[in-house]
Design a protein around this motif. Structure first.
Motif, PDB file in Angstrom:
ATOM      1  N   HIS A 187      40.061  61.431  18.399  1.00  0.00           N
ATOM      2  CA  HIS A 187      40.637  60.086  18.288  1.00  0.00           C
ATOM      3  C   HIS A 187      40.080  59.431  17.042  1.00  0.00           C
ATOM      4  CE1 HIS A 187      41.467  59.765  22.890  1.00  0.00           C
ATOM      5  NE2 HIS A 187      41.461  61.018  22.479  1.00  0.00           N
ATOM      6  N   PHE A 188      40.952  58.766  16.287  1.00  0.00           N
ATOM      7  CA  PHE A 188      40.478  57.890  15.210  1.00  0.00           C
ATOM      8  C   PHE A 188      40.737  56.474  15.675  1.00  0.00           C
ATOM      9  CE2 PHE A 188      41.679  61.728  12.716  1.00  0.00           C
ATOM     10  CZ  PHE A 188      40.445  62.004  12.174  1.00  0.00           C
ATOM     11  N   GLY A 189      39.740  55.846  16.246  1.00  0.00           N
ATOM     12  CA  GLY A 189      39.974  54.536  16.853  1.00  0.00           C
ATOM     13  C   GLY A 189      40.973  54.684  17.992  1.00  0.00           C
ATOM     14  N   GLU A 190      42.052  53.915  17.916  1.00  0.00           N
ATOM     15  CA  GLU A 190      43.085  53.979  18.945  1.00  0.00           C
ATOM     16  C   GLU A 190      43.940  55.237  18.793  1.00  0.00           C
ATOM     17  OE1 GLU A 190      44.235  50.805  21.231  1.00  0.00           O
ATOM     18  OE2 GLU A 190      42.122  51.379  21.154  1.00  0.00           O
ATOM     19  N   PHE A 191      44.012  55.720  17.555  1.00  0.00           N
ATOM     20  CA  PHE A 191      44.965  56.772  17.236  1.00  0.00           C
ATOM     21  C   PHE A 191      44.472  58.141  17.725  1.00  0.00           C
ATOM     22  CE2 PHE A 191      46.737  59.938  14.333  1.00  0.00           C
ATOM     23  CZ  PHE A 191      48.083  59.656  14.466  1.00  0.00           C
ATOM     24  N   VAL A 192      45.350  58.868  18.406  1.00  0.00           N
ATOM     25  CA  VAL A 192      44.993  60.199  18.897  1.00  0.00           C
ATOM     26  C   VAL A 192      45.584  61.241  17.951  1.00  0.00           C
ATOM     27  CG1 VAL A 192      45.089  61.774  20.842  1.00  0.00           C
ATOM     28  CG2 VAL A 192      45.056  59.307  21.233  1.00  0.00           C
ATOM     29  N   ALA A 193      44.719  61.870  17.152  1.00  0.00           N
ATOM     30  CA  ALA A 193      45.210  62.841  16.169  1.00  0.00           C
ATOM     31  C   ALA A 193      45.386  64.217  16.800  1.00  0.00           C
ATOM     32  CB  ALA A 193      44.252  62.919  14.982  1.00  0.00           C
ATOM     33  N   VAL A 194      44.452  64.596  17.654  1.00  0.00           N
ATOM     34  CA  VAL A 194      44.552  65.858  18.387  1.00  0.00           C
ATOM     35  C   VAL A 194      44.335  65.534  19.854  1.00  0.00           C
ATOM     36  CG1 VAL A 194      43.524  68.116  18.759  1.00  0.00           C
ATOM     37  CG2 VAL A 194      43.765  67.245  16.438  1.00  0.00           C
ATOM     38  N   GLY A 219      53.409  72.775  11.955  1.00  0.00           N
ATOM     39  CA  GLY A 219      53.828  71.459  12.420  1.00  0.00           C
ATOM     40  C   GLY A 219      54.180  70.565  11.255  1.00  0.00           C
ATOM     41  N   GLY A 220      54.842  69.482  11.558  1.00  0.00           N
ATOM     42  CA  GLY A 220      55.253  68.552  10.512  1.00  0.00           C
ATOM     43  C   GLY A 220      54.066  67.774   9.979  1.00  0.00           C
ATOM     44  N   SER A 221      54.328  66.939   8.980  1.00  0.00           N
ATOM     45  CA  SER A 221      53.257  66.183   8.353  1.00  0.00           C
ATOM     46  C   SER A 221      52.645  65.190   9.342  1.00  0.00           C
ATOM     47  CB  SER A 221      53.823  65.442   7.139  1.00  0.00           C
ATOM     48  OG  SER A 221      52.763  64.903   6.414  1.00  0.00           O
ATOM     49  N   GLY A 222      51.327  65.130   9.355  1.00  0.00           N
ATOM     50  CA  GLY A 222      50.643  64.147  10.190  1.00  0.00           C
ATOM     51  C   GLY A 222      50.538  64.508  11.659  1.00  0.00           C
ATOM     52  N   CYS A 223      50.838  65.767  12.012  1.00  0.00           N
ATOM     53  CA  CYS A 223      50.804  66.117  13.434  1.00  0.00           C
ATOM     54  C   CYS A 223      49.399  66.489  13.887  1.00  0.00           C
ATOM     55  CB  CYS A 223      51.774  67.246  13.730  1.00  0.00           C
ATOM     56  SG  CYS A 223      51.263  68.809  13.024  1.00  0.00           S
ATOM     57  N   GLY A 224      48.451  66.577  12.953  1.00  0.00           N
ATOM     58  CA  GLY A 224      47.068  66.842  13.357  1.00  0.00           C
ATOM     59  C   GLY A 224      46.561  68.235  13.020  1.00  0.00           C
ATOM     60  N   LYS A 225      47.288  68.970  12.222  1.00  0.00           N
ATOM     61  CA  LYS A 225      46.882  70.343  11.888  1.00  0.00           C
ATOM     62  C   LYS A 225      45.547  70.374  11.166  1.00  0.00           C
ATOM     63  CE  LYS A 225      50.456  70.985   9.170  1.00  0.00           C
ATOM     64  NZ  LYS A 225      51.165  69.710   9.174  1.00  0.00           N
ATOM     65  N   THR A 226      45.458  69.572  10.085  1.00  0.00           N
ATOM     66  CA  THR A 226      44.224  69.572   9.303  1.00  0.00           C
ATOM     67  C   THR A 226      43.052  69.103  10.157  1.00  0.00           C
ATOM     68  OG1 THR A 226      45.435  69.197   7.270  1.00  0.00           O
ATOM     69  CG2 THR A 226      43.132  68.617   7.250  1.00  0.00           C
ATOM     70  N   THR A 227      43.290  68.086  10.967  1.00  0.00           N
ATOM     71  CA  THR A 227      42.218  67.571  11.821  1.00  0.00           C
ATOM     72  C   THR A 227      41.699  68.662  12.751  1.00  0.00           C
ATOM     73  OG1 THR A 227      43.327  65.441  11.733  1.00  0.00           O
ATOM     74  CG2 THR A 227      41.614  65.702  13.389  1.00  0.00           C
ATOM     75  N   LEU A 228      42.605  69.430  13.332  1.00  0.00           N
ATOM     76  CA  LEU A 228      42.200  70.520  14.222  1.00  0.00           C
ATOM     77  C   LEU A 228      41.379  71.556  13.452  1.00  0.00           C
ATOM     78  CD1 LEU A 228      42.331  72.018  16.897  1.00  0.00           C
ATOM     79  CD2 LEU A 228      44.560  72.921  16.237  1.00  0.00           C
ATOM     80  N   PHE A 278      40.250  75.350   1.266  1.00  0.00           N
ATOM     81  CA  PHE A 278      40.749  73.980   1.333  1.00  0.00           C
ATOM     82  C   PHE A 278      42.135  73.842   0.719  1.00  0.00           C
ATOM     83  CE2 PHE A 278      36.366  73.592   2.110  1.00  0.00           C
ATOM     84  CZ  PHE A 278      36.206  72.461   2.875  1.00  0.00           C
ATOM     85  N   GLN A 279      42.835  72.849   1.215  1.00  0.00           N
ATOM     86  CA  GLN A 279      44.173  72.549   0.714  1.00  0.00           C
ATOM     87  C   GLN A 279      44.149  72.298  -0.801  1.00  0.00           C
ATOM     88  OE1 GLN A 279      46.035  69.693   3.244  1.00  0.00           O
ATOM     89  NE2 GLN A 279      48.030  69.929   2.306  1.00  0.00           N
ATOM     90  N   SER A 280      43.079  71.619  -1.250  1.00  0.00           N
ATOM     91  CA  SER A 280      42.953  71.321  -2.686  1.00  0.00           C
ATOM     92  C   SER A 280      42.181  72.412  -3.419  1.00  0.00           C
ATOM     93  CB  SER A 280      42.246  69.989  -2.854  1.00  0.00           C
ATOM     94  OG  SER A 280      40.991  70.041  -2.210  1.00  0.00           O
ATOM     95  N   ASP A 295      43.864  76.048   4.973  1.00  0.00           N
ATOM     96  CA  ASP A 295      44.677  74.838   5.116  1.00  0.00           C
ATOM     97  C   ASP A 295      45.772  74.855   4.059  1.00  0.00           C
ATOM     98  OD1 ASP A 295      45.717  72.429   5.766  1.00  0.00           O
ATOM     99  OD2 ASP A 295      43.906  71.266   5.357  1.00  0.00           O
ATOM    100  N   GLU A 296      46.974  75.095   4.470  1.00  0.00           N
ATOM    101  CA  GLU A 296      48.125  75.161   3.572  1.00  0.00           C
ATOM    102  C   GLU A 296      47.778  75.959   2.321  1.00  0.00           C
ATOM    103  OE1 GLU A 296      50.897  72.456   3.730  1.00  0.00           O
ATOM    104  OE2 GLU A 296      50.181  71.508   5.553  1.00  0.00           O
ATOM    105  N   PRO A 297      47.426  77.234   2.489  1.00  0.00           N
ATOM    106  CA  PRO A 297      46.884  77.989   1.359  1.00  0.00           C
ATOM    107  C   PRO A 297      47.878  78.165   0.224  1.00  0.00           C
ATOM    108  CG  PRO A 297      47.362  79.466   3.190  1.00  0.00           C
ATOM    109  CD  PRO A 297      47.547  78.071   3.701  1.00  0.00           C
TER     110      PRO A 297
END
Ligand SMILES: Nc1ncnc2c1ncn2[C@@H]1O[C@H](COP(=O)(O)OP(=O)(O)OP(=O)(O)O)[C@@H](O)[C@H]1O
Ligand SMILES: [Mg+2]
Lengths: 369, 266
Positions: A19-26, A43-52, A88-90, A165-167
């Protein structure tokens, strides 16, 4: 897939949440990955892949849940103690170090003897075909080369698991396809378990042994590429992976794995098979992939198949195949793809041609609401 | 078109003249042979020679340099630590407050900074007996406090531009956080630290107001000396001194600027 070793998977994630504050990322995900598997999280953008992935690497502390690797609970281990490496993605290639120093960094931290480091680094640079670039700085490399430095750097420590991460996201199409196969070869050669995060479904299909389809912090389906493509378990997965035609309808009769569905959308009743037939009268949705539909100008005489009549509204020619958008009498548009088998001296299908489309009852997937 | 460019050009000339003619006149008059600072009496370098013989000037210069080097070094040390803390240790309690507070010495009127530091030193002396006299130590401390704000801001902006996954990657490869700081963070912010040091050095060398507040008898820095001499009338040797200072400061700024430019590149 996970038949025999069910109680001791290589990686096991239990009820993991972030959780990031109220927001549930995973959101309380469970996951088992076998040794040597190439596993994709799609998964689509912002679905929590990187966080996982960052929780697996140790950069994010889970709000709740545990992570086990090879039977050991690594949830509370800091990143520098986990036998896990990440690409890393970058890419995060150290700009002030040469290619060789970048790759050897991880081994130096292990206090490996110097000559052993040299030979391991040499091996690894050969594997990613960068031997001639060992003394270059990252700003003298192309994007693809930098990506391979990042890969070599993460692999050189022979981690139990490599997280990517998105290699391939930053590479152009040609290089990406080439690198996909290189990645698979390397994974095959080293036998390291790969967990790849991607938003590119084609890439996930080509690369992986199994795919987890993620949406809003949860897994919608986990299975082999074939399973998620041919047997999507719900509308989201069916829609997310590839293209699919959906027909809403009401179950009329069901029995013995076979059902008949009355669909107002196509003005017909359609037949389909499924293992656990839904109750009569329930609302369902039939999903059919474009390449499973036949298109013809004469009415097919097989009355087993579901057959509909329509008009070609639009089509696209792609060389090896053609895509058609066909408008049914009810106004619904169906997408059909067909191989261009013959080098056609005969007439192609054109706009406004009357056509019949048909498919095998077994080709339709039953998705319950 | 032509007309307009001539207009723009003359504006440019006027603007730069406005900035640099006063400075240039100081440089020119520093080579004036006359005893009167404002009357031209032929070319000479004698005032530069006089300067070297003037013990008062030399000792003030040495004190200023000593203070500038110490203060710049301390400011770089503390400023870097503050910069790293502000941009890397996540969102700790009161972070916004600290970010705001670090920049306040930059905008605070110098008179107030000087006065508050003087009060601090006086109180400290009454309580602990230190500092027994105000001079090198007190001025260095005072300069460190305001110069470190500049260093912190420079370092922080460098870190903000730097990809944080570099440090994560190093940690992922087995580097303990402290090693990662030495191996990755410091080399990458080194240009910012050098630029910060030079800026702090220049600021310290330049300061008159704060130094006047916190120094005592015998502790005169170069700007203080010049100021007190000017009060008695401008003598030509001051022009020579000012020219030398200008030379040093522009050299320092040039180096800082070059390093800063190199820092821009990834
Ligand atoms: N440090 C953070 N603080 C607050 N919210 C965050 C933080 N990190 C990620 N999020 C949120 O969590 C969600 C998931 O982020 P994540 O980076 O895992 O997405 P992703 O699936 O990797 O997406 P993408 O494909 O765009 O990289 C996003 O909505 C993001 O805004
Ligand atoms: Mg991401």
């Amino acid at each position: 897939m996970t038949g025999k070793d069910n109680d001791k998977s290589f990686i096991e994630v239990r009820e993991l949440s972030k959780h990031f504050g109220e927001f549930v990322a995973v959101d309380a995900v469970n996951l088992r990955i076998e040794r040597g598997e190439l596993f994709s999280i799609l998964g689509g953008s912002g679905c929590g892949k990187t966080t996982l992935l960052r929780m697996l690497a140790g950069f994010e502390t889970p709000t709740s849940g545990r992570i086990f690797l090879d039977g050991v609970d690594i949830t509370d281990q800091p990143p520098y103690e986990r036998p896990v490496n990440m690409m890393f993605q970058s890419y995060a290639v150290f700009p002030h170090m040469t290619v060789e120093q970048n790759v050897s960094y991880g081994l130096q931290k292990e206090r490996m003897p110097r000559n052993e480091i040299a030979s391991r680094v040499g091996e690894m640079l050969a594997l990613v075909k960068l031997e001639d670039y060992a003394s270059r700085k990252p700003d003298q490399l192309s994007g693809g080369q930098r990506q391979r430095v990042a890969l070599a750097r993460a692999l050189v420590k022979k981690p139990k698991v490599l997280l990517l991460d998105e290699p391939l996201a930053a590479l152009d199409r040609k290089l990406r396809e080439h690198t996909q196969f290189e990645l698979m070869n390397i994974q095959d050669e080293l036998g390291i378990t790969f967990v790849v995060v991607t938003h590119d479904q084609e890439e996930a299909m080509i690369l992986s042994n199994r795919i987890a389809v993620m949406e809003q912090g949860r897994f919608e389906q986990i299975g082999t590429p074939k399973e998620v493509y041919e047997f999507p378990c719900n509308r989201f997965v069916a829609d997310f992976i590839g293209t699919i035609n959906t027909f809403e309808g009401v179950v009329q009769t069901s029995g013995e794995g076979e059902i008949t569905v009355a669909s107002d959308e196509c003005g017909h009743s359609l037949r389909a098979y499924c293992d656990t037939p839904p109750r009569n009268g329930s609302d369902i949705c039939l999903a059919v992939r474009p390449e499973k539909i036949y298109i013809s100008q004469t009415e097919p005489d097989n009355d087993e198949d579901s057959c509909l009549r329509g008009v070609i509204e639009d089509f696209g020619y792609f060389g090896n195949l053609s895509l058609y958008r066909i408008r049914l009498e009810t106004g619904k548009v169906v997408q059909v793809s067909a191989q261009n088998r013959r080098r056609s001296t005969e007439r192609f299908l054109e706009w406004d041609d009357q056509v019949f489309i048909s498919w095998r009852p077994r080709s339709a997937v039953v998705l319950e609401n | 078109m032509k007309r307009q460019s001539r207009f723009v050009f003359s504006m440019l000339v006027f603007g730069y003249a406005f900035l640099y003619v006063p400075l240039l006149s100081v440089v020119v008059y520093s080579f004036n042979d006359s005893n009167l600072a404002t009357i031209w009496g032929g070319f000479s370098t004698r005032w530069y020679g006089e300067l070297l013989k003037n013990d008062q000037v030399i000792s003030a210069l040495l004190l200023s340099l000593k203070i500038a080097i110490s203060a710049a070094t301390l400011a770089t040390l503390f400023g870097t630590m503050a910069g790293i803390a502000l941009s890397r240790f996540g969102r700790f309690r009161g972070r916004n407050l600290f970010t705001g507070m670090i920049t306040s010495p930059m905008v605070m009127p110098e008179v107030i900074t000087g006065l508050s530091l003087l009060l601090l030193f006086v109180t400290l002396q009454q309580l602990t007996g230190w500092p027994t006299q105000r001079g090198y130590a007190t001025i260095t401390i005072a300069h460190t406090t305001f110069a470190m704000a500049y260093v912190a801001v420079i370092v922080q902006s460098r870190l903000a531009a730097m990809d944080q996954s570099l440090e994560e990657a190093a940690m992922d490869l087995g580097g303990h956080p402290f090693r990662v700081m030495l191996d990755i963070t410091l080399p990458l912010i080194l240009p910012a630290m050098v630029a910060g040091w030079l800026l702090a050095f220049t600021l310290s060398l330049d300061d008159l107001v704060i130094a006047s507040f916190v120094s005592g008898p015998g502790g005169s820095t170069l700007p203080m000396l010049i100021f007190s001499k000017v009060k008695l009338g401008v003598t030509p040797d001051i022009n020579a001194l000012a020219t030398l200072i200008m030379l040093f400061v522009s050299a320092g700024v040039l180096v800082a600027w070059t390093i800063g430019r190199r820092m821009q590149r990834p």
